[in-house]
Structure formats: structure tokens, C-alpha cells
Design a protein around this motif. Structure first.
Motif, PDB file in Angstrom:
ATOM      1  N   SER A 158       0.817  -1.212   0.000  1.00 13.95           N
ATOM      2  CA  SER A 158       0.000   0.000   0.000  1.00 13.95           C
ATOM      3  C   SER A 158       0.853   1.265   0.000  1.00 13.95           C
ATOM      4  O   SER A 158       1.968   1.302   0.532  1.00 13.95           O
ATOM      5  CB  SER A 158      -0.920   0.017   1.224  1.00 13.95           C
ATOM      6  N   THR A 159       0.293   2.307  -0.594  1.00 13.15           N
ATOM      7  CA  THR A 159       0.976   3.586  -0.688  1.00 13.15           C
ATOM      8  C   THR A 159      -0.009   4.699  -0.366  1.00 13.15           C
ATOM      9  O   THR A 159      -1.158   4.430   0.009  1.00 13.15           O
ATOM     10  CB  THR A 159       1.562   3.783  -2.102  1.00 13.15           C
ATOM     11  N   TYR A 160       0.425   5.939  -0.455  1.00 15.08           N
ATOM     12  CA  TYR A 160      -0.479   7.068  -0.241  1.00 15.08           C
ATOM     13  C   TYR A 160      -1.150   7.442  -1.558  1.00 15.08           C
ATOM     14  O   TYR A 160      -0.537   7.365  -2.627  1.00 15.08           O
ATOM     15  CB  TYR A 160       0.285   8.282   0.303  1.00 15.08           C
ATOM     16  N   SER A 161      -2.402   7.869  -1.481  1.00 16.18           N
ATOM     17  CA  SER A 161      -3.097   8.324  -2.684  1.00 16.18           C
ATOM     18  C   SER A 161      -2.525   9.667  -3.107  1.00 16.18           C
ATOM     19  O   SER A 161      -1.857  10.355  -2.331  1.00 16.18           O
ATOM     20  CB  SER A 161      -4.604   8.451  -2.417  1.00 16.18           C
ATOM     21  N   ASP A 162      -2.784  10.057  -4.360  1.00 19.00           N
ATOM     22  CA  ASP A 162      -2.249  11.311  -4.878  1.00 19.00           C
ATOM     23  C   ASP A 162      -3.270  12.443  -4.796  1.00 19.00           C
ATOM     24  O   ASP A 162      -3.176  13.424  -5.539  1.00 19.00           O
ATOM     25  CB  ASP A 162      -1.764  11.134  -6.318  1.00 19.00           C
ATOM     26  N   GLU A 163      -4.223  12.331  -3.882  1.00 22.29           N
ATOM     27  CA  GLU A 163      -5.217  13.382  -3.711  1.00 22.29           C
ATOM     28  C   GLU A 163      -4.642  14.552  -2.926  1.00 22.29           C
ATOM     29  O   GLU A 163      -3.556  14.453  -2.348  1.00 22.29           O
ATOM     30  CB  GLU A 163      -6.441  12.813  -2.988  1.00 22.29           C
ATOM     31  N   GLU A 164      -5.370  15.667  -2.892  1.00 19.64           N
ATOM     32  CA  GLU A 164      -4.909  16.851  -2.163  1.00 19.64           C
ATOM     33  C   GLU A 164      -4.652  16.509  -0.704  1.00 19.64           C
ATOM     34  O   GLU A 164      -3.656  16.940  -0.110  1.00 19.64           O
ATOM     35  CB  GLU A 164      -5.951  17.974  -2.260  1.00 19.64           C
ATOM     36  N   ILE A 165      -5.567  15.752  -0.120  1.00 16.72           N
ATOM     37  CA  ILE A 165      -5.354  15.211   1.216  1.00 16.72           C
ATOM     38  C   ILE A 165      -5.138  13.715   1.038  1.00 16.72           C
ATOM     39  O   ILE A 165      -6.099  12.962   0.854  1.00 16.72           O
ATOM     40  CB  ILE A 165      -6.563  15.483   2.134  1.00 16.72           C
TER      41      ILE A 165
END
Length: 205
Positions: A158-165
Motif C-alpha cells: 500500500s501507498t499514499y493516494s495522490d489526492e490533495e489530502i
């Protein structure tokens, strides 16, 4: 950052009989950054249903003494969404095969959510491992309690999403199930999934 939901949650902090639960220290930190008072947040980790993991892996499924001949079975369980990091996992399998000459196979159980299935299959084909990546829509763990135990390694990519938050795993139940079934695990240092397996047979990367 702002909106009706945030206003609603913050309004609850004015009540004496309200407390908030976070499934991991990571989520608690996020909630505090969100504006909720630390003293009103309790950490209550998720758990797993025992029948799913009753079959414990007592020894490696791949027990060939020759590493180059051993076929290593890797498992990942997660919806086919970007933040699960399946792209990176497939690329890693390709690297293990073609750079390190390892005989590995990857199984991804994705729970019927197949919006990215075609793209991920194409990626596996382009990377030369289309025959080494198996996509499974669903597993009934009550009928197959030894499913986890039939693998050599669990990987949570898993990774972080590329959304603003950016969004991330707040907890990882499948990871806990795998560790409870006796699998060693490799875990990306993202969100709250590391909190899920601290002290267990997991490697964080």
C-alpha cells in the motif's frame, strides 16, 4: 479540510458523553490534525474472526533446499485501487524474476472490485510476468481456512493516494490475518498498517 462533515465532528467535541475511536495510532494522529482533542480519542484496533485463520502455517510451503529451484508463493489481499500499490508489487515481482532469477508467483485476491484488473494484467504482461501473477476475485475463508497458510510470504504494498489530502491504510485486517496464519510479511511504511503488525514477523520497507 473544511465542510459539513468536519463541522459535525467538531460539534460533537462540545458534548460530555462523546468519545472517538481510532483503529491505529496513525489514524489518531490524523484525527488530532483534523482538530479533534487528543484526550477524546481512544485507540481500538480492528481484529479478525478466528475461523478465517485457524489453519496455521507450521513450515514453509516451498521447502526445496535449492533456492533457484524453489517456487515462492507470495500473497496480497486488497481491492484493486491505486493506493494498494499493486503496480509496484507487480514490478517488484518482475524484478525478482529477471534481475535476481527467483522463481516467484504472486496471487492477488481482490474481492470482485475489478476496475483496474485489465490495466494490472496488461502491466504484468508487459513486465513479462503475466503467467506468474494470478488474480483471484474472491475466497471464502470459512470454506478454505488454510488459504493463507498455503503461501510463503504476505506482501502489503500500500501507498499514499495522490489526492490533495492523501489517503492511506488506517489499519490492514488482511495483513493481520496473514500474520496470525503464520506468514512472514513485508509491509510498506505507509499509514497505519505498520501499527497492525508491530512485534510480529513482518519486515517494514
Amino acid at each position: 479540510k473544511n465542510g459539513a462533515y468536519r463541522d459535525f465532528l467538531l460539534s460533537l467535541t462540545e458534548k460530555d458523553n462523546v468519545r472517538f475511536a481510532a483503529v491505529s495510532p496513525y489514524l489518531k494522529r490524523v484525527m488530532i490534525e483534523f482538530g479533534l482533542p487528543e484526550e477524546m480519542i481512544a485507540i481500538v484496533p480492528n481484529t479478525v474472526a478466528q475461523p478465517y485463520v485457524l489453519s496455521f502455517r507450521h513450515q514453509p510451503t516451498s521447502n526445496n533446499s535449492s533456492p533457484e529451484l524453489t517456487e515462492y508463493q507470495i500473497l496480497n489481499v486488497g481491492r484493486l485501487v491505486a493506493l494498494k500499490g499493486h503496480d509496484d508489487l507487480i514490478k517488484a515481482v518482475s524484478r525478482l524474476v529477471f534481475v535476481y532469477a527467483m522463481n516467484v508467483k504472486l496471487t492477488i485476491v481482490y474481492g470482485h472490485e475489478d476496475l483496474r484488473l485489465s490495466d494490472l494484467k496488461s502491466l504484468a504482461d508487459r513486465r513479462g510476468v503475466g503467467d506468474r501473477v494470478n488474480f483471484v476475485a474472491f475466497v471464502d475463508f470459512l470454506r478454505e481456512p488454510d488459504f493463507y497458510a498455503s503461501f510463503d510470504l504476505y506482501v502489503s504494498s500500500s501507498t499514499y493516494s495522490d489526492e490533495e489530502i492523501p489517503r492511506a491504510e488506517t489499519f490492514n485486517v488482511s495483513l493481520v490475518e496473514a500474520v496470525m496464519a503464520g506468514l512472514p510479511a513485508v509491509v510498506t511504511d505507509v499509514g497505519g498498517q505498520v501499527d497492525s503488525v508491530l512485534g510480529a514477523s513482518a519486515s517494514v520497507c
